[in-house]
Design an enzyme around this catalytic site. Sequence first.
Site, PDB file in Angstrom:
ATOM      1  N   GLY A 194       4.717   8.174   3.504  1.00  0.00           N
ATOM      2  CA  GLY A 194       5.548   8.748   4.572  1.00  0.00           C
ATOM      3  C   GLY A 194       6.516   7.732   5.154  1.00  0.00           C
ATOM      4  O   GLY A 194       7.730   7.972   5.233  1.00  0.00           O
ATOM      5  N   GLN A 195       5.986   6.597   5.558  1.00  0.00           N
ATOM      6  CA  GLN A 195       6.839   5.585   6.185  1.00  0.00           C
ATOM      7  C   GLN A 195       7.848   5.017   5.193  1.00  0.00           C
ATOM      8  O   GLN A 195       9.005   4.761   5.529  1.00  0.00           O
ATOM      9  CB  GLN A 195       5.982   4.465   6.779  1.00  0.00           C
ATOM     10  CG  GLN A 195       5.050   4.942   7.890  1.00  0.00           C
ATOM     11  CD  GLN A 195       4.337   3.789   8.603  1.00  0.00           C
ATOM     12  OE1 GLN A 195       4.844   2.677   8.680  1.00  0.00           O
ATOM     13  NE2 GLN A 195       3.150   4.055   9.120  1.00  0.00           N
ATOM     14  N   GLY A 196       7.404   4.823   3.952  1.00  0.00           N
ATOM     15  CA  GLY A 196       8.282   4.227   2.934  1.00  0.00           C
ATOM     16  C   GLY A 196       9.482   5.104   2.622  1.00  0.00           C
ATOM     17  O   GLY A 196      10.618   4.636   2.574  1.00  0.00           O
ATOM     18  N   GLY A 253       0.856  -1.198   0.000  1.00  0.00           N
ATOM     19  CA  GLY A 253       0.000   0.000   0.000  1.00  0.00           C
ATOM     20  C   GLY A 253       0.878   1.229   0.000  1.00  0.00           C
ATOM     21  O   GLY A 253       1.892   1.290   0.701  1.00  0.00           O
ATOM     22  N   ALA A 301      -9.440  -2.239   2.603  1.00  0.00           N
ATOM     23  CA  ALA A 301      -8.698  -3.070   1.636  1.00  0.00           C
ATOM     24  C   ALA A 301      -7.955  -4.209   2.347  1.00  0.00           C
ATOM     25  O   ALA A 301      -7.776  -5.291   1.780  1.00  0.00           O
ATOM     26  CB  ALA A 301      -7.716  -2.203   0.849  1.00  0.00           C
ATOM     27  N   GLN A 302      -7.536  -3.988   3.587  1.00  0.00           N
ATOM     28  CA  GLN A 302      -6.868  -5.068   4.328  1.00  0.00           C
ATOM     29  C   GLN A 302      -7.812  -6.256   4.481  1.00  0.00           C
ATOM     30  O   GLN A 302      -7.410  -7.413   4.343  1.00  0.00           O
ATOM     31  CB  GLN A 302      -6.434  -4.568   5.709  1.00  0.00           C
ATOM     32  CG  GLN A 302      -5.264  -3.599   5.653  1.00  0.00           C
ATOM     33  CD  GLN A 302      -4.850  -3.074   7.019  1.00  0.00           C
ATOM     34  OE1 GLN A 302      -5.141  -3.674   8.047  1.00  0.00           O
ATOM     35  NE2 GLN A 302      -4.156  -1.959   7.031  1.00  0.00           N
ATOM     36  N   GLU A 331     -10.317  32.586  14.784  1.00  0.00           N
ATOM     37  CA  GLU A 331      -9.610  32.906  16.032  1.00  0.00           C
ATOM     38  C   GLU A 331      -9.167  31.625  16.746  1.00  0.00           C
ATOM     39  O   GLU A 331      -8.098  31.575  17.358  1.00  0.00           O
ATOM     40  CB  GLU A 331     -10.509  33.737  16.940  1.00  0.00           C
ATOM     41  CG  GLU A 331      -9.781  34.194  18.183  1.00  0.00           C
ATOM     42  CD  GLU A 331     -10.541  35.244  18.986  1.00  0.00           C
ATOM     43  OE1 GLU A 331     -11.527  35.787  18.460  1.00  0.00           O
ATOM     44  OE2 GLU A 331     -10.146  35.494  20.126  1.00  0.00           O
ATOM     45  N   HIS A 356      -2.430   0.199  12.457  1.00  0.00           N
ATOM     46  CA  HIS A 356      -3.722   0.384  13.120  1.00  0.00           C
ATOM     47  C   HIS A 356      -4.142  -0.995  13.622  1.00  0.00           C
ATOM     48  O   HIS A 356      -3.947  -1.991  12.915  1.00  0.00           O
ATOM     49  CB  HIS A 356      -4.728   0.903  12.086  1.00  0.00           C
ATOM     50  CG  HIS A 356      -5.945   1.571  12.669  1.00  0.00           C
ATOM     51  ND1 HIS A 356      -6.118   1.807  14.006  1.00  0.00           N
ATOM     52  CD2 HIS A 356      -7.057   2.055  12.058  1.00  0.00           C
ATOM     53  CE1 HIS A 356      -7.278   2.423  14.192  1.00  0.00           C
ATOM     54  NE2 HIS A 356      -7.865   2.577  13.030  1.00  0.00           N
TER      55      HIS A 356
HETATM   56  N1  NAP Z   1      -3.831   8.214   7.121  1.00  0.00           N
HETATM   57  C1  NAP Z   1      -3.571   8.385   8.406  1.00  0.00           C
HETATM   58  O1  NAP Z   1      -3.571   9.520   8.901  1.00  0.00           O
HETATM   59  C2  NAP Z   1      -3.211   7.210   9.270  1.00  0.00           C
HETATM   60  C3  NAP Z   1      -2.607   7.458  10.498  1.00  0.00           C
HETATM   61  C4  NAP Z   1      -2.219   6.382  11.285  1.00  0.00           C
HETATM   62  C5  NAP Z   1      -2.478   5.093  10.854  1.00  0.00           C
HETATM   63  N2  NAP Z   1      -3.108   4.871   9.667  1.00  0.00           N
HETATM   64  C6  NAP Z   1      -3.342   3.495   9.231  1.00  0.00           C
HETATM   65  O2  NAP Z   1      -2.392   3.190   8.220  1.00  0.00           O
HETATM   66  C7  NAP Z   1      -2.976   2.241   7.295  1.00  0.00           C
HETATM   67  C8  NAP Z   1      -2.915   2.819   5.896  1.00  0.00           C
HETATM   68  O3  NAP Z   1      -3.733   3.979   5.891  1.00  0.00           O
HETATM   69  P1  NAP Z   1      -3.599   5.097   4.769  1.00  0.00           P
HETATM   70  O4  NAP Z   1      -4.431   6.250   5.226  1.00  0.00           O
HETATM   71  O5  NAP Z   1      -2.172   5.298   4.413  1.00  0.00           O
HETATM   72  O6  NAP Z   1      -4.345   4.378   3.584  1.00  0.00           O
HETATM   73  P2  NAP Z   1      -4.810   5.032   2.228  1.00  0.00           P
HETATM   74  O7  NAP Z   1      -4.153   6.352   2.015  1.00  0.00           O
HETATM   75  O8  NAP Z   1      -6.281   4.990   2.204  1.00  0.00           O
HETATM   76  O9  NAP Z   1      -4.110   4.012   1.221  1.00  0.00           O
HETATM   77  C9  NAP Z   1      -4.823   3.135   0.583  1.00  0.00           C
HETATM   78  C10 NAP Z   1      -3.885   2.145  -0.107  1.00  0.00           C
HETATM   79  O10 NAP Z   1      -4.652   0.980  -0.192  1.00  0.00           O
HETATM   80  C11 NAP Z   1      -4.667   0.567  -1.553  1.00  0.00           C
HETATM   81  N3  NAP Z   1      -5.918  -0.117  -1.849  1.00  0.00           N
HETATM   82  C12 NAP Z   1      -7.173   0.334  -1.618  1.00  0.00           C
HETATM   83  N4  NAP Z   1      -8.060  -0.610  -1.998  1.00  0.00           N
HETATM   84  C13 NAP Z   1      -7.340  -1.663  -2.469  1.00  0.00           C
HETATM   85  C14 NAP Z   1      -7.668  -2.930  -2.981  1.00  0.00           C
HETATM   86  N5  NAP Z   1      -8.924  -3.340  -3.073  1.00  0.00           N
HETATM   87  N6  NAP Z   1      -6.670  -3.759  -3.358  1.00  0.00           N
HETATM   88  C15 NAP Z   1      -5.369  -3.355  -3.264  1.00  0.00           C
HETATM   89  N7  NAP Z   1      -5.000  -2.174  -2.777  1.00  0.00           N
HETATM   90  C16 NAP Z   1      -5.963  -1.326  -2.373  1.00  0.00           C
HETATM   91  C17 NAP Z   1      -4.489   1.845  -2.355  1.00  0.00           C
HETATM   92  O11 NAP Z   1      -3.986   1.507  -3.607  1.00  0.00           O
HETATM   93  P3  NAP Z   1      -4.580   2.134  -4.973  1.00  0.00           P
HETATM   94  O12 NAP Z   1      -3.989   3.491  -5.108  1.00  0.00           O
HETATM   95  O13 NAP Z   1      -4.136   1.165  -5.962  1.00  0.00           O
HETATM   96  O14 NAP Z   1      -6.081   2.211  -4.777  1.00  0.00           O
HETATM   97  C18 NAP Z   1      -3.487   2.594  -1.486  1.00  0.00           C
HETATM   98  O15 NAP Z   1      -2.173   2.189  -1.784  1.00  0.00           O
HETATM   99  C19 NAP Z   1      -4.386   1.980   7.796  1.00  0.00           C
HETATM  100  O16 NAP Z   1      -4.371   0.854   8.629  1.00  0.00           O
HETATM  101  C20 NAP Z   1      -4.696   3.238   8.606  1.00  0.00           C
HETATM  102  O17 NAP Z   1      -5.692   3.034   9.580  1.00  0.00           O
HETATM  103  C21 NAP Z   1      -3.457   5.902   8.860  1.00  0.00           C
END
Ligand code: NAP
Length: 403
Positions: free
Chosen positions: A98-100, A91, A156-157, A302, A178
């Site tokens: 960010g992490q990557g 993903g 998606a997970q 404000e 998460h």
């Molecule tokens: N965002 C935050 O602020 C944040 C903070 C802390 C923790 N987290 C956790 O970090 C994890 C990732 O979150 P994120 O916000 O980075 O996710 P995201 O931006 O929603 O990223 C979604 C990723 O999932 C892929 N994806 C979606 N549907 C798919 C499918 N059916 N098959 C294969 N790939 C699919 C997308 O690929 P495509 O581009 O190909 O669709 C994309 O690479 C989650 O567990 C989230 O709860 C997020």
Amino acid sequence: MASRPAAQILRQASRQVSRQFVPAVQKRTFVSAVSAARAAPKAAVTASFQQSRGVKTIDFAGTKETVYERADWPQEKLLEYFKNDTLALIGYGSQGHGQGLNLRDNGLNVIVGVRKNGDSWKDAEQDGWVPGKNLFDIDEAINKSTIVMNLLSDAAQSETWPSIKPLLTKGKTLYFSHGFSPVFKDLTKVEVPKDIDVILVAPKGSGRTVRTLFREGRGINSSVAVYQDVTGKAQEKAIALGVAVGSGYLYETTFEKEVYSDLYGERGCLMGGIHGMFLAQYEVLRERGHSPSEAFNETVEEATQSLYPLIGANGMDYMYAACSTTARRGAIDWSKRFKETLKPVFNDLYDSVHNGSETKRSLEYNSQPDYREKYNKELAEIDDLEIWRAGKAVRSLRPENQK
Ligand SMILES: NC(=O)c1ccc[n+]([C@@H]2O[C@H](COP(=O)([O-])OP(=O)(O)OC[C@H]3O[C@@H](n4cnc5c(N)ncnc54)[C@H](OP(=O)(O)O)[C@@H]3O)[C@@H](O)[C@H]2O)c1
């Protein structure tokens, strides 16, 4: 209260603070407090550190908690620790990006796995990941790796789990950001294999912030947890990975506590609750004859530009001290009524998180093929609310937005 320019608030804050809070704040002025704010939290807790083998016990308002920090994992130690590992980042959304990039800049052997026809593939290529070298489809990346970092969206997970699970063979480590998928396994169906370590590092901020803070030489606060420890090394690995992805401090928790607090917080004060408060306050002002600019300035501008940064820098007492005695009296009084009124709502919200209702709703909605279009429509509707249209006009008057 009247809207006052920030400089005036700063001056008043420094006067009031040095007059009234000398013992508590050591004669902080707001200006010095803000400039020291980045260093301040560390300085403030240093005195209560009890360190043994890189673990720090910190007294948080009377409760002792364990915190891990980046200083214990310099880059050379990370490189040595992960010298035999290939990290597959599955993903490439907000967290994946960010992490990557942080892992790559730290010199670790990291590859990205995303579907070939998706937006993320193009995003990854733009960030310099090279197909066939360190950019693969999901299955191939997992097969090449020892550590699988599942950073797909939570929906998606769950959706991809049937194809991912068989690839998680003995000896691999599964990493999440998460607790959502394994904790709500009855709904997500993410039942992890019994013979692998399962760990979590959850940055407390967006992936963009994970990257920005890393580039600034700082680090984001993250939660760290172990779900399953097969090797006896899961905890240490989680902490090392936490530092490698860009965390400054890592706070110990469990998968359950992480997911409950996270879903609760974002629906509450972090996002949903604050939006609801803004809307309610704005609507009453408008219904009582106030202009859009007045209603917006007294509700959002404000808050975000002047007062909330004061809370962030030095706490609620400091913000109160920076305001007039008239504002202070009313705010302290009304805070009690708001708390009493809102607490039952927060309890309802916690129940809804704890019993899985929020997870069910999120999975159902976010698994729909047209979920992006639907969100875009909802966001456009929010953008079109009078309050946020008024906000655009207010922001356009900021000096930085004027040519
Ligand atoms: N965002 C935050 O602020 C944040 C903070 C802390 C923790 N987290 C956790 O970090 C994890 C990732 O979150 P994120 O916000 O980075 O996710 P995201 O931006 O929603 O990223 C979604 C990723 O999932 C892929 N994806 C979606 N549907 C798919 C499918 N059916 N098959 C294969 N790939 C699919 C997308 O690929 P495509 O581009 O190909 O669709 C994309 O690479 C989650 O567990 C989230 O709860 C997020």
